[in-house]
Design an enzyme around this catalytic site. Sequence first.
Site, PDB file in Angstrom:
ATOM      1  N   GLU A 150       0.869  -1.397   0.014  1.00 62.48           N
ATOM      2  CA  GLU A 150       0.079   0.087   0.197  1.00 62.48           C
ATOM      3  C   GLU A 150       0.769   1.266   0.003  1.00 62.48           C
ATOM      4  O   GLU A 150       1.090   1.580   0.934  1.00 62.48           O
ATOM      5  CB  GLU A 150      -0.617   0.251   1.343  1.00 62.48           C
ATOM      6  CG  GLU A 150      -1.421  -0.387   1.564  1.00 62.48           C
ATOM      7  CD  GLU A 150      -2.571   0.242   1.742  1.00 62.48           C
ATOM      8  OE1 GLU A 150      -2.311   1.479   1.347  1.00 62.48           O
ATOM      9  OE2 GLU A 150      -3.296  -0.275   2.401  1.00 62.48           O
ATOM     10  N   GLU A 210     -11.511   2.978   3.434  1.00 59.63           N
ATOM     11  CA  GLU A 210     -11.429   3.760   4.690  1.00 59.63           C
ATOM     12  C   GLU A 210     -12.566   4.969   4.460  1.00 59.63           C
ATOM     13  O   GLU A 210     -11.924   5.875   3.759  1.00 59.63           O
ATOM     14  CB  GLU A 210     -10.282   4.374   4.844  1.00 59.63           C
ATOM     15  CG  GLU A 210      -9.065   3.424   5.534  1.00 59.63           C
ATOM     16  CD  GLU A 210      -7.986   4.272   5.764  1.00 59.63           C
ATOM     17  OE1 GLU A 210      -7.998   5.497   5.908  1.00 59.63           O
ATOM     18  OE2 GLU A 210      -7.067   3.381   6.382  1.00 59.63           O
TER      19      GLU A 210
HETATM   20  C1  LIG Z   1     -11.091   7.657   1.745  1.00 62.68           C
HETATM   21  C2  LIG Z   1     -12.031   8.294   1.338  1.00 62.68           C
HETATM   22  O1  LIG Z   1     -12.623   7.866   0.259  1.00 62.68           O
HETATM   23  N1  LIG Z   1     -12.912   9.050   2.290  1.00 62.68           N
HETATM   24  C3  LIG Z   1     -14.114   9.864   1.733  1.00 62.68           C
HETATM   25  C4  LIG Z   1     -15.127   9.405   2.745  1.00 62.68           C
HETATM   26  O2  LIG Z   1     -16.212  10.513   2.581  1.00 62.68           O
HETATM   27  C5  LIG Z   1     -15.865  11.892   2.469  1.00 62.68           C
HETATM   28  C6  LIG Z   1     -16.865  12.738   2.204  1.00 62.68           C
HETATM   29  O3  LIG Z   1     -17.538  12.313   0.932  1.00 62.68           O
HETATM   30  C7  LIG Z   1     -14.863  12.254   1.319  1.00 62.68           C
HETATM   31  O4  LIG Z   1     -14.590  13.440   1.101  1.00 62.68           O
HETATM   32  C8  LIG Z   1     -13.735  11.152   1.622  1.00 62.68           C
HETATM   33  O5  LIG Z   1     -12.694  11.334   0.376  1.00 62.68           O
END
Ligand SMILES: CC(=O)N[C@H]1CO[C@H](CO)[C@@H](O)[C@@H]1O
Length: 625
Positions: A150, A210
């Site tokens: 990763e 995540e």
């Molecule tokens: C890791 C990831 O993709 N997190 C997303 C979770 O949700 C928020 C709100 O939409 C995003 O901004 C993050 O990128």
Amino acid sequence: MVRPLLCWFVLVAVVFSGSARGSQVTYDGRSLIIDGQRKILFSGSIHYPRSPLETWASLISKAKDGGLDVIQTYVFWNLHEPQPGQYDFSGRKDLVKFIKEIQAQGLYASLRIGPFIESEWSYGGLPFWLRDIPGITFRCDNEPFKIENEYSMVEAAFKERGPPYVKWAAEMAAGLQTGVPWVMCKQDDAPDPVTFVGPNSPNKPSIWTENWTSQYQVYGEEPLLRSPEDIAFHVALWIARNGSFVNYYMYHGGTNFGRVASAFVITSYYDQAPLDEYGMIRQPKWGHLKELHAAIKHCSINLLRGQQTIYSLGDKREAYVFRLNSRKCAAFLVNRGGKDTEVSTQNSSRSMIRGKILDGWEEFIDHIPNYEDTTLKSNTLLEQITTARDSSDYLWYNFRYQHQSSNTKALLKVYSLGHVLHAFVNGVLAGSAHGTHQNPRFTLENTVSLNNGINNISLLSVMVGLPDSGAFMETKGLGLRSVSLQVQQKQLILTNSSWGYQAGLLGENLQIYTDQGSSKVQWNKFSSSRQPLSWYKTVFDAPAGDEPIALNFGLMGKGEAWVNGESIGRYWVSFHTPNGIPSQTWYHVPRSFLKPTGNLLVILEEEGRGSPLSISLDTASITRV
Ligand SMILES: CC(=O)N[C@H]1CO[C@H](CO)[C@@H](O)[C@@H]1O
Ligand SMILES: *[C@@H]1O[C@H](CO)[C@@H](O)[C@H](O)[C@H]1NC(C)=O
Ligand SMILES: *[C@@H]1O[C@H](CO)[C@@H](O)[C@H](O)[C@H]1NC(C)=O
Ligand SMILES: *[C@@H]1O[C@H](CO)[C@@H](O)[C@H](O)[C@H]1NC(C)=O
Ligand SMILES: *[C@@H]1O[C@H](CO)[C@@H](O)[C@H](O)[C@H]1NC(C)=O
């Protein structure tokens, strides 16, 4: 407030371990497939070493009740192998027991095996001793290392040594034939058959490893709050756009006990998650997500087998319709124009109930070493991580200065790579300074008083956690970089004068926070002298009831605390947020650390601010709103 998201690349391999029956896990372009069935899976991160073993069953059960199918955890290599070949899976480190508890409750486990995990964890989970392996470069196509996952965020920094390494990691993983799929989080060049969240090929499902329920917090900053509506909206949208797996990072954060938190990360970890630091249900977040999970599960057959059509309904509105046949369909209506709708689920709030003010304090003032006291000498300023070898947060840099003038004033100037500095001249505190999470480097510039003759200058450099990420992490440095004294018009550069070093404080080295170690020094009755490097000690009885317990350190400065010899973590309440309050006031004392009576509490107060007489043993309680 939008803050830079510093944990993007918690990149890892994910394995789905089978359930009690030893399920078959595969995947296609739509979803993971368990025993031949496509599945929409909701997953939540809970890290076993961040919560007492005694609470695991209850945490997992609350997660299951909240509609989760999967519990995800990292494996913390540096916790399990502190020295090469010496393994430790005891107590909170019992990974197998944690996985078995997940299995016993009928959930799946998603294991992020690392070895590099980031995770706001000391050195990103890599054992410190890896640095001693000759020729090692962490996290690239380097023979002595060859252990990672990763990594797209740092890949470019390793130039041509990056991509072959990703390929090697993928082939190594697939070659193990574990019978479960592997995932490389955020690795858009993950080779087949390793999946990626993207997905980067039509036969791989969209899975979200995540999604943050809030953000980890650092000293000096406010918590980042993410509303239940915002989380639920993005999760629903993800599912509407063919997603089939969502992991909440964190579903329960817990506590960074001991010195495991990485640089500047506070001791409480993701308190804003659906299960808070103490494992209590945080409403309306927990309940709102539970309702969302139930609604999606209710139509999962239509979602997983139906044909998707997307309709634009004009003006920021759209519909995602999954049609199974002429009679059955499921639809998501997206409205980006309107106001947030209030969630209807039950609301509640947590309050800290003021408990007993602790008394019976005794104190011990730690020794400030002089140049003569030190055994390690060098003709230059040494780098802190390499010198103290993670045995302590503290490293003393000492020198002697012969002053020949009746003018006692001089300007001491110290430049440090991080994180905190306390400067002592002839045993007296002459100034303190610190950096921040964003910029750990700082300069201390203070006028000091010198004796005519020999002066003992003792500079205590303090680390608030190792780094947990970045390329070439093993070469990152901390501690003092240059020191000078300006006496009248003369500037004396002392960087390359003779320095004497001591890693750790006397009290730490004698372990005076344990029952046995505490008798090795002379404790005195508490005197209100408020000296830096004060150790305070008392005993207390466990409060009645079963509410979670936390020490209120609101009026203290900075340091670390131990209960019955176990560190409950670093504290730093004097470093205020822009709103003028401590980032963390309450420090969790798990009930499982306590006996009914006579618990030993030892506190190291580095700044000598505040007073232990202000410390109370509070309890957390939930009230319905
Ligand atoms: C890791 C990831 O993709 N997190 C997303 C979770 O949700 C928020 C709100 O939409 C995003 O901004 C993050 O990128
Ligand atoms: C969902 O998957 C279908 C079938 O593969 C595809 O046609 C459609 O474009 C996908 N939708 C989105 C939003 O990616
Ligand atoms: C829940 O209660 C808290 C505390 O009273 C309040 O600040 C918040 O706005 C409430 N949230 C909802 C969704 O009702
Ligand atoms: C400096 O340190 C030496 C050696 O520990 C000690 O003998 C001396 O008294 C100290 N001087 C001052 C001014 O504190
Ligand atoms: C101190 O010594 C190092 C190594 O010998 C040298 O690179 C550096 O320039 C010196 N610094 C000063 C301020 O003299």
